[in-house]
Design an enzyme around this catalytic site. Sequence first.
Site, PDB file in Angstrom:
ATOM      1  N   ASN A   8      43.030  37.939  37.080  1.00  0.00           N
ATOM      2  CA  ASN A   8      41.953  36.988  37.352  1.00  0.00           C
ATOM      3  C   ASN A   8      41.810  36.084  36.125  1.00  0.00           C
ATOM      4  O   ASN A   8      41.229  36.492  35.125  1.00  0.00           O
ATOM      5  CB  ASN A   8      40.656  37.764  37.632  1.00  0.00           C
ATOM      6  CG  ASN A   8      39.473  36.847  37.832  1.00  0.00           C
ATOM      7  OD1 ASN A   8      39.632  35.638  37.997  1.00  0.00           O
ATOM      8  ND2 ASN A   8      38.274  37.413  37.827  1.00  0.00           N
ATOM      9  N   TRP A   9      42.360  34.870  36.239  1.00  0.00           N
ATOM     10  CA  TRP A   9      42.357  33.972  35.071  1.00  0.00           C
ATOM     11  C   TRP A   9      40.991  33.331  34.837  1.00  0.00           C
ATOM     12  O   TRP A   9      40.787  32.662  33.826  1.00  0.00           O
ATOM     13  CB  TRP A   9      43.422  32.883  35.252  1.00  0.00           C
ATOM     14  CG  TRP A   9      44.832  33.360  35.073  1.00  0.00           C
ATOM     15  CD1 TRP A   9      45.250  34.632  34.816  1.00  0.00           C
ATOM     16  CD2 TRP A   9      46.018  32.549  35.129  1.00  0.00           C
ATOM     17  NE1 TRP A   9      46.622  34.673  34.705  1.00  0.00           N
ATOM     18  CE2 TRP A   9      47.122  33.410  34.900  1.00  0.00           C
ATOM     19  CE3 TRP A   9      46.266  31.200  35.348  1.00  0.00           C
ATOM     20  CZ2 TRP A   9      48.440  32.950  34.890  1.00  0.00           C
ATOM     21  CZ3 TRP A   9      47.579  30.743  35.340  1.00  0.00           C
ATOM     22  CH2 TRP A   9      48.649  31.608  35.115  1.00  0.00           C
ATOM     23  N   LYS A  10      40.107  33.460  35.812  1.00  0.00           N
ATOM     24  CA  LYS A  10      38.777  32.830  35.707  1.00  0.00           C
ATOM     25  C   LYS A  10      38.942  31.330  35.407  1.00  0.00           C
ATOM     26  O   LYS A  10      39.847  30.720  35.967  1.00  0.00           O
ATOM     27  CB  LYS A  10      37.921  33.564  34.668  1.00  0.00           C
ATOM     28  CG  LYS A  10      37.911  35.072  34.927  1.00  0.00           C
ATOM     29  CD  LYS A  10      36.908  35.817  34.117  1.00  0.00           C
ATOM     30  CE  LYS A  10      36.992  37.302  34.452  1.00  0.00           C
ATOM     31  NZ  LYS A  10      35.991  38.090  33.771  1.00  0.00           N
ATOM     32  N   HIS A  95      32.943  38.230  43.033  1.00  0.00           N
ATOM     33  CA  HIS A  95      33.050  38.630  41.626  1.00  0.00           C
ATOM     34  C   HIS A  95      31.664  38.587  40.974  1.00  0.00           C
ATOM     35  O   HIS A  95      30.847  37.729  41.293  1.00  0.00           O
ATOM     36  CB  HIS A  95      34.013  37.697  40.885  1.00  0.00           C
ATOM     37  CG  HIS A  95      34.347  38.197  39.527  1.00  0.00           C
ATOM     38  ND1 HIS A  95      33.515  37.986  38.440  1.00  0.00           N
ATOM     39  CD2 HIS A  95      35.382  38.944  39.073  1.00  0.00           C
ATOM     40  CE1 HIS A  95      34.051  38.574  37.383  1.00  0.00           C
ATOM     41  NE2 HIS A  95      35.183  39.162  37.738  1.00  0.00           N
ATOM     42  N   GLU A  97      30.611  37.542  38.257  1.00  0.00           N
ATOM     43  CA  GLU A  97      30.214  36.272  37.627  1.00  0.00           C
ATOM     44  C   GLU A  97      29.690  35.290  38.655  1.00  0.00           C
ATOM     45  O   GLU A  97      28.807  34.484  38.364  1.00  0.00           O
ATOM     46  CB  GLU A  97      31.401  35.689  36.835  1.00  0.00           C
ATOM     47  CG  GLU A  97      31.601  36.451  35.527  1.00  0.00           C
ATOM     48  CD  GLU A  97      33.040  36.559  35.068  1.00  0.00           C
ATOM     49  OE1 GLU A  97      33.912  35.840  35.594  1.00  0.00           O
ATOM     50  OE2 GLU A  97      33.300  37.402  34.177  1.00  0.00           O
ATOM     51  N   GLU A 153      34.038  47.033  39.595  1.00  0.00           N
ATOM     52  CA  GLU A 153      33.951  46.480  38.250  1.00  0.00           C
ATOM     53  C   GLU A 153      32.532  46.663  37.707  1.00  0.00           C
ATOM     54  O   GLU A 153      31.649  45.859  37.995  1.00  0.00           O
ATOM     55  CB  GLU A 153      34.256  44.975  38.286  1.00  0.00           C
ATOM     56  CG  GLU A 153      35.656  44.642  38.744  1.00  0.00           C
ATOM     57  CD  GLU A 153      36.067  43.261  38.256  1.00  0.00           C
ATOM     58  OE1 GLU A 153      37.005  43.189  37.449  1.00  0.00           O
ATOM     59  OE2 GLU A 153      35.449  42.274  38.641  1.00  0.00           O
ATOM     60  N   GLY A 159      34.671  42.044  30.283  1.00  0.00           N
ATOM     61  CA  GLY A 159      34.778  41.172  29.111  1.00  0.00           C
ATOM     62  C   GLY A 159      34.146  41.721  27.845  1.00  0.00           C
ATOM     63  O   GLY A 159      33.951  40.991  26.885  1.00  0.00           O
ATOM     64  N   SER A 196      37.573  45.279  31.231  1.00  0.00           N
ATOM     65  CA  SER A 196      38.180  45.577  29.928  1.00  0.00           C
ATOM     66  C   SER A 196      39.473  46.391  30.017  1.00  0.00           C
ATOM     67  O   SER A 196      39.730  47.271  29.184  1.00  0.00           O
ATOM     68  CB  SER A 196      37.166  46.253  29.008  1.00  0.00           C
ATOM     69  OG  SER A 196      36.114  45.343  28.718  1.00  0.00           O
TER      70      SER A 196
HETATM   71  P1  PGA Z   1      37.974  41.650  31.879  1.00  0.00           P
HETATM   72  O1  PGA Z   1      37.514  40.977  33.267  1.00  0.00           O
HETATM   73  O2  PGA Z   1      39.304  42.300  32.141  1.00  0.00           O
HETATM   74  O3  PGA Z   1      38.083  40.498  30.913  1.00  0.00           O
HETATM   75  O4  PGA Z   1      36.943  42.624  31.500  1.00  0.00           O
HETATM   76  C1  PGA Z   1      37.710  41.605  34.472  1.00  0.00           C
HETATM   77  C2  PGA Z   1      37.155  40.796  35.612  1.00  0.00           C
HETATM   78  O5  PGA Z   1      36.078  40.194  35.446  1.00  0.00           O
HETATM   79  O6  PGA Z   1      37.736  40.716  36.697  1.00  0.00           O
END
Ligand code: PGA
Length: 236
Positions: A8-10, A95, A97, A153, A159, A196
Amino acid sequence: MKPLIVANWKMNPQALKGAKLLLNSIEKETRKVTNVEIVVCPPFIYLSNFFYGRGKTMIKIGAQDCFWEEKGAFTGEISAKMLKDLGCKYVIVGHSERRRYLKETDEMINKKIKAVLKIGLRPILCIEKISQIKKGIKGIIKKDLKKIILAYEPVWAIGTGKACGIPEAKKVNLSIRKILMDPSSPTSSYILYGGSINSQNARDFIKKAKFQGLLVGGASLNPKEFIKLVKNVSKT
Ligand code: PGA
């Protein structure tokens, strides 16, 4: 069942050049890894560049979101049908976010999951807590439930560099599986862990915590780290 690793490159990288370089290095270095399924989910704007002139490759491309309607007056939105037309196979939905910054609700996420399934793509339904599962899959017919990939998650692990402990992750994995095994909501084929993940802990989430795959954010933006991660998982 091959472990599924979803990158997931966001909202990264910041320019097409960097996105192409990143995809190319992942492709080049993982060509020989045949026992892991890799899905890269770049920002929408790079998607079309990732389908033309790529030749034959093992890496599949997914999107990070979509809208629930097929077409019409929905400014700024992208439909699952448009993603399918391009060649996408997967769509991340719900997600944390998006739940947090865009105020996506379980109802909106449920509509998106249905739209993705209707068009024949595979949704990756992200949940932070078990209570979000039933709301996300509400009203989905049994044969379609198997096509949903579920990604657990924990929000505090995203993150932060602090992944969930293996015993705890395993426990949650089992609870999710139990919910999905409920006769009224049978099993989904894949349960992923995200939060993470890096090249050092990835293998344990598959091998010890028994997840079928991983959703990787930060570590998927560093080609060396991501390639190492894929190779470590391929040893399982
Ligand atoms: P992260 O993000 O690996 O940077 O913790 C995971 C995600 O949000 O899908």
